[in-house]
Motif scaffolding. Structure first.
Motif, mmCIF file in Angstrom:
data_model
loop_
_atom_site.group_PDB
_atom_site.id
_atom_site.type_symbol
_atom_site.label_atom_id
_atom_site.label_comp_id
_atom_site.label_asym_id
_atom_site.label_seq_id
_atom_site.Cartn_x
_atom_site.Cartn_y
_atom_site.Cartn_z
ATOM 1 N N GLY A 1 2.221 1.301 2.507
ATOM 2 C CA GLY A 1 0.851 0.823 2.709
ATOM 3 C C GLY A 1 -0.090 1.958 3.065
ATOM 4 N N LEU A 2 0.429 2.853 3.893
ATOM 5 C CA LEU A 2 -0.390 3.988 4.320
ATOM 6 C C LEU A 2 -0.641 4.946 3.145
ATOM 7 C CD1 LEU A 2 -1.533 4.871 7.023
ATOM 8 C CD2 LEU A 2 0.590 6.085 7.477
ATOM 9 N N TYR B 1 -0.460 4.196 -0.093
ATOM 10 C CA TYR B 1 -1.294 3.529 -1.098
ATOM 11 C C TYR B 1 -2.758 3.516 -0.639
ATOM 12 C CZ TYR B 1 -2.842 -0.043 -4.409
ATOM 13 O OH TYR B 1 -3.497 -0.725 -5.393
ATOM 14 N N GLY B 2 -2.971 3.235 0.653
ATOM 15 C CA GLY B 2 -4.337 3.230 1.208
ATOM 16 C C GLY B 2 -4.985 4.599 1.049
#
Lengths: 181, 206
Positions: free
Chosen positions: A30-31, A33-34
């Motif tokens: 998630g990190l 991709y963000g």
């Protein structure tokens, strides 16, 4: 796999365990991709970044040395290097087609927030399940203390004291000084 | 986190002005809070299909070959010759971890030993146990590799009236990286570990 340390998971990845790689993906994708959507400005490229990073972890897990850096620092460096490569490649393409765009930053983490994010992600894995749960519900699902009390069937006072204890534990699990670059 | 009413907030602020230790504590909590807010804002859930692309479809790592094939053959011949000359002690130097199994209240007289030997592709889990209740028709036992909340099955087995069992199970190659093992009694087809813990032990290198 939530309570297993990163360093143990990466050792299993080095032995060919795809499930352990999935565990690391759940913690950090998630990190990454963000960061990709923010700095590369394109969801397709953000997906490429996530894929590149985990391919690199898979291939190089055997070379990871926990005495030199934590896993979160190691994967942060991989992410930063891959993102820088993707930014440069895109710039090269832009020059090739002759489009006149304003200059873009080459540093994928100019404010250091990505580095701090990896540190927090790693610190969260070191908390007890109840501490991790209360922080995830509050910060990632956006629940109020009262809503957490209802969701977890726990008295409101307990939720409040647990949240304070969880924040204290998180602060202790975070790096005292974040790595500079 | 915005959960104090204005009166509570004012009382807290007044206290912090005069209390150094509470001020330091509040500062630590504030930093953790700010980092979490920043982390949550920086994260974005990737599309569900990406995990398959990024993790599940990766090629298996090729076995590492550090010597040319002819040298490997020569080394193997040499090792066999050494083994014949000096017995199994020289060739038996594989990585081994072992655990002594202690009983729970469900089987107070039970005990056992587990040895995990890492092989090239899989780990061999050698189990010897005694004093276990005999399995009824639908019952079986399951051996688990344990770490924190994680449980990975290393296989199932049955026990007859003797209460004894000696069995070799196959587990993933990384089985020796788990710190604990445990045995549960199972009665259904649910792949998760049952509640009936019978034996458990800490794995240690040998």
């Amino acid at each position: 796999m939530a309570g297993v340390e990163d360093e143990i998971l990466v050792r299993r990845v080095a032995a060919g365990d795809g499930r352990a790689l999935g565990g690391l993906y759940d913690r950090y994708a998630g990190l990454i991709y963000g960061a990709g959507t923010r700095y590369l400005g394109d969801r397709g490229q953000a997906e490429d970044l996530v894929q590149d990073v985990f391919l690199s972890v898979w291939r190089n897990a055997g070379r990871f040395d926990p005495s030199r850096a934590s896993f979160s620092t190691w994967i942060y460096r991989i992410t930063r290097n891959r993102a820088t490569d993707l930014i440069r490649r895109r710039k090269a393409r832009v020059r090739t087609v002759g489009t006149d765009l304003p200059p873009e930053p080459e540093d994928p983490d100019p404010s250091g927030s990505l580095s701090r994010g990896f540190d927090v992600a790693a610190a969260l894995t070191r908390l007890s399940p109840t501490h991790r749960e209360v922080l995830v519900l509050a910060y990632f699902e956006g629940l109020s203390q009262r809503e957490i009390s209802t969701r977890t069937d726990t008295p409101l006072g307990t939720v409040k004291s647990r949240t304070t204890a969880a924040l204290r534990a998180l602060r202790e699990a975070m790096s005292p000084e974040l790595d500079g670059w | 986190m915005g959960d104090l009413d204005p009166t509570e907030e004012r009382a807290v602020e007044e206290h912090l002005e005069g209390c150094t230790s509470c001020r330091e504590e509040a500062e630590a909590l504030r930093l953790a809070h700010e980092r979490l807010v920043e982390f949550a804002a920086a994260s974005e859930a990737p599309p569900p299909h990406l995990k398959d692309r990024a993790v599940a479809s990766l090629p298996r790592p090729a076995p590492r070959r550090t010597v040319p094939p002819w040298a490997a053959v020569a080394a193997a011949v040499f090792l066999v010759a050494l083994g014949l000359a000096y017995g199994p002690s020289l060739l038996g130097s594989q990585e081994v971890v072992a655990a002594t199994l202690e009983p729970t209240g469900r089987a107070p007289g039970a005990g056992g030993e587990v040895e995990i030997v890492r092989g090239a592709e899989n780990a061999e889990v050698r189990l010897e146990a005694w004093g276990l209740p005999a399995c009824e028709r639908e019952d079986y036992y399951e051996l688990w590799l344990v770490e924190g909340e994680e449980r990975v099955s290393a296989g199932t087995f049955s026990v007859g009236r003797s209460g004894e069992v000696e069995v070799v199970l196959n587990a993933p190659r990384f089985a020796d990286s788990y710190p604990q093992v445990g045995i549960t009694s199972e009665t259904d087809t649910d792949p998760r570990p049952g509640d009936a813990k019978m034996l458990g032990g800490e794995l240690r290198g040998s």
